[in-house]
Design a protein around this motif. Structure first.
Motif, PDB file in Angstrom:
ATOM      1  N   GLU A  35      40.324  38.774  44.128  1.00 40.72           N
ATOM      2  CA  GLU A  35      41.102  40.251  44.222  1.00 40.72           C
ATOM      3  C   GLU A  35      42.205  39.957  43.686  1.00 40.72           C
ATOM      4  O   GLU A  35      43.005  40.372  43.083  1.00 40.72           O
ATOM      5  N   GLY A  36      42.807  38.832  43.572  1.00 40.97           N
ATOM      6  CA  GLY A  36      44.119  38.248  42.350  1.00 40.97           C
ATOM      7  C   GLY A  36      43.621  38.198  41.142  1.00 40.97           C
ATOM      8  O   GLY A  36      44.457  38.647  40.895  1.00 40.97           O
ATOM      9  N   LEU A  37      42.616  37.964  40.792  1.00 40.19           N
ATOM     10  CA  LEU A  37      42.321  37.869  40.116  1.00 40.19           C
ATOM     11  C   LEU A  37      42.196  39.482  39.117  1.00 40.19           C
ATOM     12  O   LEU A  37      41.570  39.278  37.991  1.00 40.19           O
ATOM     13  N   LYS A  38      41.307  39.980  40.468  1.00 42.23           N
ATOM     14  CA  LYS A  38      41.120  41.905  39.512  1.00 42.23           C
ATOM     15  C   LYS A  38      42.115  42.655  38.957  1.00 42.23           C
ATOM     16  O   LYS A  38      41.932  43.274  38.050  1.00 42.23           O
ATOM     17  N   LYS A  39      43.658  41.831  38.625  1.00 40.61           N
ATOM     18  CA  LYS A  39      44.414  42.361  37.941  1.00 40.61           C
ATOM     19  C   LYS A  39      44.636  41.508  36.353  1.00 40.61           C
ATOM     20  O   LYS A  39      45.503  42.521  35.421  1.00 40.61           O
ATOM     21  N   HIS A  40      43.718  40.855  36.234  1.00 39.73           N
ATOM     22  CA  HIS A  40      43.898  40.162  34.932  1.00 39.73           C
ATOM     23  C   HIS A  40      42.400  40.219  34.074  1.00 39.73           C
ATOM     24  O   HIS A  40      42.221  39.784  33.026  1.00 39.73           O
ATOM     25  N   ALA A  45      46.253  32.973  34.078  1.00 43.13           N
ATOM     26  CA  ALA A  45      47.005  34.393  35.333  1.00 43.13           C
ATOM     27  C   ALA A  45      47.417  33.592  36.384  1.00 43.13           C
ATOM     28  O   ALA A  45      48.456  34.007  37.210  1.00 43.13           O
ATOM     29  N   TYR A  46      47.589  32.602  36.168  1.00 40.85           N
ATOM     30  CA  TYR A  46      47.684  31.354  37.624  1.00 40.85           C
ATOM     31  C   TYR A  46      49.189  30.733  37.003  1.00 40.85           C
ATOM     32  O   TYR A  46      49.668  29.605  37.878  1.00 40.85           O
ATOM     33  N   ALA A 101      46.520  22.231  41.429  1.00 43.19           N
ATOM     34  CA  ALA A 101      46.785  23.240  41.440  1.00 43.19           C
ATOM     35  C   ALA A 101      44.943  23.860  42.511  1.00 43.19           C
ATOM     36  O   ALA A 101      45.053  25.121  43.396  1.00 43.19           O
ATOM     37  N   TYR A 102      44.081  23.193  42.237  1.00 46.40           N
ATOM     38  CA  TYR A 102      42.504  23.856  42.209  1.00 46.40           C
ATOM     39  C   TYR A 102      42.857  23.977  44.489  1.00 46.40           C
ATOM     40  O   TYR A 102      42.101  24.691  45.219  1.00 46.40           O
TER      41      TYR A 102
END
Length: 327
Positions: A177-182, A255-256, A322-323
Protein backbone atom coordinates in the motif's frame (compact mmCIF):
# COMPACT_ATOMS: atom_id res chain seq x y z
CA UNK A 1 18.46 -2.25 25.12
CA UNK A 2 19.75 -4.17 22.13
CA UNK A 3 18.70 -2.68 18.77
CA UNK A 4 16.72 -4.64 16.18
CA UNK A 5 18.67 -6.78 13.74
CA UNK A 6 22.06 -8.41 13.92
CA UNK A 7 24.30 -7.60 16.86
CA UNK A 8 26.62 -4.64 16.48
CA UNK A 9 30.34 -5.38 16.37
CA UNK A 10 31.13 -4.39 19.96
CA UNK A 11 28.43 -6.64 21.46
CA UNK A 12 29.18 -9.53 19.11
CA UNK A 13 32.91 -9.45 19.80
CA UNK A 14 32.27 -9.29 23.56
CA UNK A 15 30.27 -12.51 23.27
CA UNK A 16 32.81 -14.22 21.02
CA UNK A 17 35.64 -13.44 23.42
CA UNK A 18 33.88 -15.49 26.11
CA UNK A 19 33.69 -18.63 24.00
CA UNK A 20 36.33 -21.27 24.62
CA UNK A 21 37.15 -23.72 21.82
CA UNK A 22 39.41 -26.56 22.86
CA UNK A 23 39.07 -28.78 19.83
CA UNK A 24 41.88 -29.12 17.33
CA UNK A 25 39.40 -30.08 14.60
CA UNK A 26 38.05 -26.50 14.53
CA UNK A 27 39.85 -24.64 11.74
CA UNK A 28 37.62 -21.53 11.64
CA UNK A 29 35.36 -20.94 14.62
CA UNK A 30 32.93 -18.11 15.41
CA UNK A 31 34.40 -14.87 14.07
CA UNK A 32 32.93 -11.60 12.84
CA UNK A 33 32.75 -11.50 9.07
CA UNK A 34 32.91 -15.29 8.74
CA UNK A 35 29.41 -16.65 8.21
CA UNK A 36 30.49 -20.31 8.26
CA UNK A 37 32.59 -22.50 10.50
CA UNK A 38 35.28 -24.74 9.03
CA UNK A 39 36.13 -28.12 10.55
CA UNK A 40 38.67 -30.77 9.63
CA UNK A 41 36.99 -33.59 7.72
CA UNK A 42 39.83 -35.74 6.44
CA UNK A 43 43.35 -35.23 5.13
CA UNK A 44 42.11 -33.65 1.90
CA UNK A 45 38.82 -31.96 2.84
CA UNK A 46 37.17 -29.52 5.23
CA UNK A 47 33.57 -29.54 6.44
CA UNK A 48 31.89 -26.12 6.09
CA UNK A 49 28.93 -25.47 8.42
CA UNK A 50 26.56 -22.49 8.59
CA UNK A 51 23.30 -21.77 10.35
CA UNK A 52 20.73 -19.06 9.75
CA UNK A 53 17.29 -18.07 10.99
CA UNK A 54 14.40 -17.61 8.57
CA UNK A 55 11.90 -14.94 9.59
CA UNK A 56 10.54 -11.71 8.19
CA UNK A 57 10.26 -13.21 4.69
CA UNK A 58 7.22 -13.67 2.42
CA UNK A 59 5.34 -16.66 3.79
CA UNK A 60 4.34 -17.60 0.24
CA UNK A 61 7.99 -18.50 -0.44
CA UNK A 62 9.11 -19.57 3.02
CA UNK A 63 10.57 -22.82 1.68
CA UNK A 64 12.82 -20.95 -0.76
CA UNK A 65 14.40 -18.88 2.01
CA UNK A 66 14.63 -21.88 4.33
CA UNK A 67 16.98 -23.39 1.77
CA UNK A 68 18.93 -20.38 0.57
CA UNK A 69 19.88 -18.32 3.63
CA UNK A 70 22.18 -20.90 5.22
CA UNK A 71 23.13 -22.52 1.90
CA UNK A 72 24.41 -19.18 0.63
CA UNK A 73 26.76 -18.94 3.62
CA UNK A 74 28.21 -22.37 2.84
CA UNK A 75 28.56 -21.67 -0.88
CA UNK A 76 30.66 -18.51 -0.37
CA UNK A 77 33.29 -20.72 1.27
CA UNK A 78 33.69 -22.51 -2.04
CA UNK A 79 31.47 -25.56 -1.80
CA UNK A 80 28.04 -26.88 -2.70
CA UNK A 81 25.61 -27.17 0.22
CA UNK A 82 25.28 -30.94 0.58
CA UNK A 83 23.24 -31.52 3.75
CA UNK A 84 20.63 -29.51 5.66
CA UNK A 85 19.21 -29.82 9.17
CA UNK A 86 15.98 -27.82 9.29
CA UNK A 87 13.76 -26.68 12.16
CA UNK A 88 10.37 -25.37 10.99
CA UNK A 89 8.26 -23.80 13.74
CA UNK A 90 4.69 -22.78 12.93
CA UNK A 91 2.18 -20.60 14.82
CA UNK A 92 -1.01 -21.97 16.28
CA UNK A 93 -3.70 -22.32 13.61
CA UNK A 94 -1.33 -23.29 10.81
CA UNK A 95 -2.78 -25.67 8.25
CA UNK A 96 -1.34 -28.88 6.84
CA UNK A 97 -1.49 -27.35 3.34
CA UNK A 98 0.78 -24.50 4.44
CA UNK A 99 3.40 -26.91 5.76
CA UNK A 100 3.14 -28.96 2.58
CA UNK A 101 3.79 -25.84 0.49
CA UNK A 102 6.88 -24.96 2.54
CA UNK A 103 8.29 -28.47 2.24
CA UNK A 104 7.49 -28.64 -1.46
CA UNK A 105 9.42 -25.46 -2.17
CA UNK A 106 12.30 -26.54 0.08
CA UNK A 107 12.49 -29.92 -1.68
CA UNK A 108 12.51 -28.23 -5.10
CA UNK A 109 15.53 -26.11 -4.15
CA UNK A 110 17.31 -29.14 -2.69
CA UNK A 111 16.76 -31.04 -5.95
CA UNK A 112 18.15 -28.12 -7.96
CA UNK A 113 21.47 -28.13 -6.09
CA UNK A 114 21.82 -31.79 -5.09
CA UNK A 115 21.22 -31.11 -1.40
CA UNK A 116 19.60 -33.50 1.12
CA UNK A 117 17.62 -32.68 4.26
CA UNK A 118 19.06 -35.11 6.81
CA UNK A 119 17.30 -34.07 10.01
CA UNK A 120 15.51 -31.36 11.95
CA UNK A 121 12.37 -30.62 13.93
CA UNK A 122 8.88 -29.44 13.01
CA UNK A 123 6.14 -28.25 15.36
CA UNK A 124 3.33 -25.81 16.10
CA UNK A 125 3.65 -23.37 19.02
CA UNK A 126 1.43 -20.74 20.61
CA UNK A 127 4.28 -18.32 21.26
CA UNK A 128 4.86 -17.72 17.52
CA UNK A 129 3.09 -15.12 15.39
CA UNK A 130 4.47 -16.27 12.04
CA UNK A 131 6.43 -19.21 10.61
CA UNK A 132 10.02 -19.33 11.77
CA UNK A 133 12.82 -21.66 10.78
CA UNK A 134 16.46 -22.34 11.48
CA UNK A 135 18.54 -24.09 8.85
CA UNK A 136 22.00 -25.55 9.32
CA UNK A 137 23.77 -26.23 6.03
CA UNK A 138 26.90 -28.30 5.48
CA UNK A 139 29.24 -28.93 2.60
CA UNK A 140 32.59 -30.59 1.96
CA UNK A 141 35.36 -28.67 0.22
CA UNK A 142 38.84 -29.69 -0.89
CA UNK A 143 41.36 -27.91 1.31
CA UNK A 144 42.97 -26.03 -1.56
CA UNK A 145 39.55 -24.87 -2.79
CA UNK A 146 38.39 -23.31 0.49
CA UNK A 147 37.53 -19.63 0.01
CA UNK A 148 37.77 -17.25 2.97
CA UNK A 149 36.60 -13.60 3.07
CA UNK A 150 40.12 -12.17 3.28
CA UNK A 151 41.71 -9.85 0.71
CA UNK A 152 45.17 -8.80 -0.45
CA UNK A 153 46.17 -5.29 -1.56
CA UNK A 154 44.99 -4.60 -5.10
CA UNK A 155 42.25 -7.25 -5.10
CA UNK A 156 39.19 -6.01 -6.93
CA UNK A 157 35.69 -5.83 -5.47
CA UNK A 158 33.06 -7.38 -7.75
CA UNK A 159 29.36 -7.56 -6.87
CA UNK A 160 26.55 -9.50 -8.50
CA UNK A 161 23.00 -8.47 -9.44
CA UNK A 162 23.07 -5.08 -7.70
CA UNK A 163 22.35 -3.77 -4.21
CA UNK A 164 19.19 -3.15 -2.21
CA UNK A 165 17.15 -5.98 -3.74
CA UNK A 166 16.22 -7.58 -0.41
CA UNK A 167 14.77 -4.35 1.00
CA UNK A 168 12.84 -3.51 -2.15
CA UNK A 169 11.37 -6.99 -2.40
CA UNK A 170 10.43 -6.89 1.27
CA UNK A 171 8.69 -3.55 0.77
CA UNK A 172 6.71 -4.99 -2.14
CA UNK A 173 5.49 -7.88 0.02
CA UNK A 174 5.00 -6.15 3.38
CA UNK A 175 4.12 -2.55 2.46
CA UNK A 176 2.49 -2.72 -0.97
CA UNK A 177 0.00 0.00 0.00
CA UNK A 178 2.80 2.40 0.83
CA UNK A 179 4.66 1.57 -2.39
CA UNK A 180 1.56 2.26 -4.52
CA UNK A 181 2.29 5.97 -4.11
CA UNK A 182 5.51 5.44 -6.06
CA UNK A 183 5.12 2.29 -8.20
CA UNK A 184 2.32 0.84 -10.28
CA UNK A 185 0.65 -2.45 -9.26
CA UNK A 186 2.47 -4.14 -12.14
CA UNK A 187 5.84 -2.82 -10.95
CA UNK A 188 5.13 -3.97 -7.40
CA UNK A 189 4.30 -7.43 -8.79
CA UNK A 190 7.64 -7.40 -10.64
CA UNK A 191 9.49 -6.55 -7.44
CA UNK A 192 7.75 -9.36 -5.59
CA UNK A 193 9.01 -11.88 -8.13
CA UNK A 194 12.58 -10.69 -7.58
CA UNK A 195 12.63 -12.71 -4.34
CA UNK A 196 14.32 -15.39 -6.49
CA UNK A 197 17.43 -13.17 -6.58
CA UNK A 198 17.88 -13.37 -2.80
CA UNK A 199 20.49 -16.10 -2.93
CA UNK A 200 24.17 -16.31 -3.86
CA UNK A 201 24.39 -20.10 -4.16
CA UNK A 202 24.63 -20.11 -7.96
CA UNK A 203 26.74 -16.92 -8.00
CA UNK A 204 29.29 -18.38 -5.58
CA UNK A 205 29.54 -21.77 -7.27
CA UNK A 206 30.30 -20.06 -10.60
CA UNK A 207 32.71 -17.56 -9.02
CA UNK A 208 34.70 -19.92 -6.78
CA UNK A 209 37.45 -20.85 -9.30
CA UNK A 210 38.25 -17.17 -9.96
CA UNK A 211 38.12 -15.51 -6.54
CA UNK A 212 40.23 -15.23 -3.42
CA UNK A 213 37.18 -15.05 -1.18
CA UNK A 214 33.48 -14.15 -1.06
CA UNK A 215 30.80 -12.70 1.20
CA UNK A 216 27.00 -12.40 0.96
CA UNK A 217 25.89 -8.77 1.46
CA UNK A 218 23.05 -9.55 3.86
CA UNK A 219 22.00 -7.29 6.73
CA UNK A 220 24.04 -4.10 6.42
CA UNK A 221 24.60 -4.49 2.68
CA UNK A 222 27.98 -3.35 1.40
CA UNK A 223 29.11 -2.33 4.89
CA UNK A 224 30.30 -5.96 4.98
CA UNK A 225 33.35 -4.55 3.19
CA UNK A 226 34.46 -3.18 6.57
CA UNK A 227 34.45 -6.71 8.00
CA UNK A 228 36.55 -7.97 5.09
CA UNK A 229 38.96 -5.04 5.45
CA UNK A 230 39.24 -5.57 9.22
CA UNK A 231 40.02 -9.26 8.79
CA UNK A 232 42.55 -8.43 6.06
CA UNK A 233 44.15 -5.42 7.80
CA UNK A 234 43.47 -3.33 4.68
CA UNK A 235 41.43 -0.41 3.44
CA UNK A 236 39.25 -0.15 0.34
CA UNK A 237 37.92 2.22 -2.29
CA UNK A 238 34.49 2.02 -3.92
CA UNK A 239 33.23 4.09 -6.85
CA UNK A 240 29.53 4.86 -6.27
CA UNK A 241 29.10 5.41 -10.00
CA UNK A 242 29.88 1.72 -10.58
CA UNK A 243 27.54 0.36 -7.88
CA UNK A 244 24.55 -1.01 -9.78
CA UNK A 245 21.04 -0.58 -8.39
CA UNK A 246 18.26 -2.19 -10.47
CA UNK A 247 15.90 0.60 -11.60
CA UNK A 248 12.79 -0.65 -9.78
CA UNK A 249 14.86 -1.26 -6.67
CA UNK A 250 16.30 2.25 -6.90
CA UNK A 251 12.82 3.76 -7.00
CA UNK A 252 11.70 1.68 -4.03
CA UNK A 253 14.74 2.70 -1.99
CA UNK A 254 14.12 6.32 -2.90
CA UNK A 255 10.53 6.07 -1.68
CA UNK A 256 11.79 5.18 1.81
CA UNK A 257 14.88 7.39 1.78
CA UNK A 258 17.11 4.34 2.26
CA UNK A 259 20.87 4.34 1.66
CA UNK A 260 21.55 1.59 -0.95
CA UNK A 261 25.01 0.95 0.48
CA UNK A 262 23.86 0.05 4.00
CA UNK A 263 20.50 -1.65 3.50
CA UNK A 264 19.91 -5.42 3.48
CA UNK A 265 21.12 -6.86 0.18
CA UNK A 266 20.83 -10.63 0.54
CA UNK A 267 21.56 -12.05 -2.91
CA UNK A 268 24.38 -9.62 -3.68
CA UNK A 269 27.64 -11.56 -3.78
CA UNK A 270 30.75 -9.60 -2.80
CA UNK A 271 33.68 -11.25 -4.55
CA UNK A 272 37.31 -10.58 -3.63
CA UNK A 273 39.14 -11.03 -6.91
CA UNK A 274 42.81 -10.92 -7.96
CA UNK A 275 43.06 -8.17 -10.63
CA UNK A 276 44.08 -10.62 -13.37
CA UNK A 277 40.85 -12.60 -12.89
CA UNK A 278 38.27 -9.82 -12.53
CA UNK A 279 37.27 -9.58 -16.17
CA UNK A 280 37.08 -13.34 -16.71
CA UNK A 281 34.92 -13.62 -13.57
CA UNK A 282 32.48 -10.99 -14.84
CA UNK A 283 32.33 -12.82 -18.17
CA UNK A 284 31.80 -16.25 -16.56
CA UNK A 285 28.95 -14.93 -14.41
CA UNK A 286 27.39 -13.16 -17.39
CA UNK A 287 27.40 -16.38 -19.37
CA UNK A 288 25.25 -17.89 -16.59
CA UNK A 289 22.84 -14.94 -16.67
CA UNK A 290 24.25 -13.34 -13.52
CA UNK A 291 25.20 -9.68 -14.03
CA UNK A 292 28.37 -8.60 -12.24
CA UNK A 293 30.02 -5.22 -11.65
CA UNK A 294 33.57 -4.16 -10.76
CA UNK A 295 33.07 -1.44 -8.13
CA UNK A 296 36.41 -0.91 -6.40
CA UNK A 297 39.49 -2.45 -4.83
CA UNK A 298 41.19 -3.21 -1.54
CA UNK A 299 44.15 -1.00 -0.62
CA UNK A 300 47.24 -1.17 1.54
CA UNK A 301 46.23 2.25 2.84
CA UNK A 302 43.78 1.68 5.71
CA UNK A 303 41.22 4.29 4.59
CA UNK A 304 37.69 3.15 3.68
CA UNK A 305 36.67 5.54 0.91
CA UNK A 306 33.68 6.15 -1.35
CA UNK A 307 34.05 8.10 -4.58
CA UNK A 308 30.84 10.08 -4.96
CA UNK A 309 30.89 12.25 -8.05
CA UNK A 310 34.18 14.10 -8.15
CA UNK A 311 35.00 13.81 -4.47
CA UNK A 312 35.85 11.19 -1.87
CA UNK A 313 34.16 10.58 1.47
CA UNK A 314 34.19 8.01 4.25
CA UNK A 315 32.40 4.79 3.34
CA UNK A 316 29.35 4.45 5.64
CA UNK A 317 29.26 1.93 8.47
CA UNK A 318 26.41 -0.27 9.64
CA UNK A 319 24.30 1.56 12.20
CA UNK A 320 20.88 0.02 11.63
CA UNK A 321 18.98 -1.72 8.89
CA UNK A 322 15.72 -0.28 7.58
CA UNK A 323 14.58 -3.79 6.58
CA UNK A 324 13.87 -4.64 10.21
CA UNK A 325 11.13 -2.00 10.23
CA UNK A 326 9.22 -3.56 7.31
CA UNK A 327 7.80 -6.63 9.07
Amino acid sequence: MLPLGKLRSDVLNEILERLEINDGKVVIGPREGFDSAVLEYDEEHYLVVATDPVLGVPEEHFGFFTYHFASSDVSVFGTRPRWLVVDILLPEGSRREELAAIMGELNAECAKYGTSVVGGHTGVYRTLRAPTATTTAMGIVRREELRLPVAKPGDEIVITKGVGIEFAVGAAWFDAEGLKKHLSPGEIAQLREMYRLETVVSDALVAAPFVRGMHDATEGGLTALHEIADNSNLGFEVDMGKVYIPPLVDRALGAYGVNPLTVSSTGTLIAIVPPSKAEVLVRALGERGIPAFRIGRFTEDKGRLLKNGEGWEEFPRFEGDAYAGLY
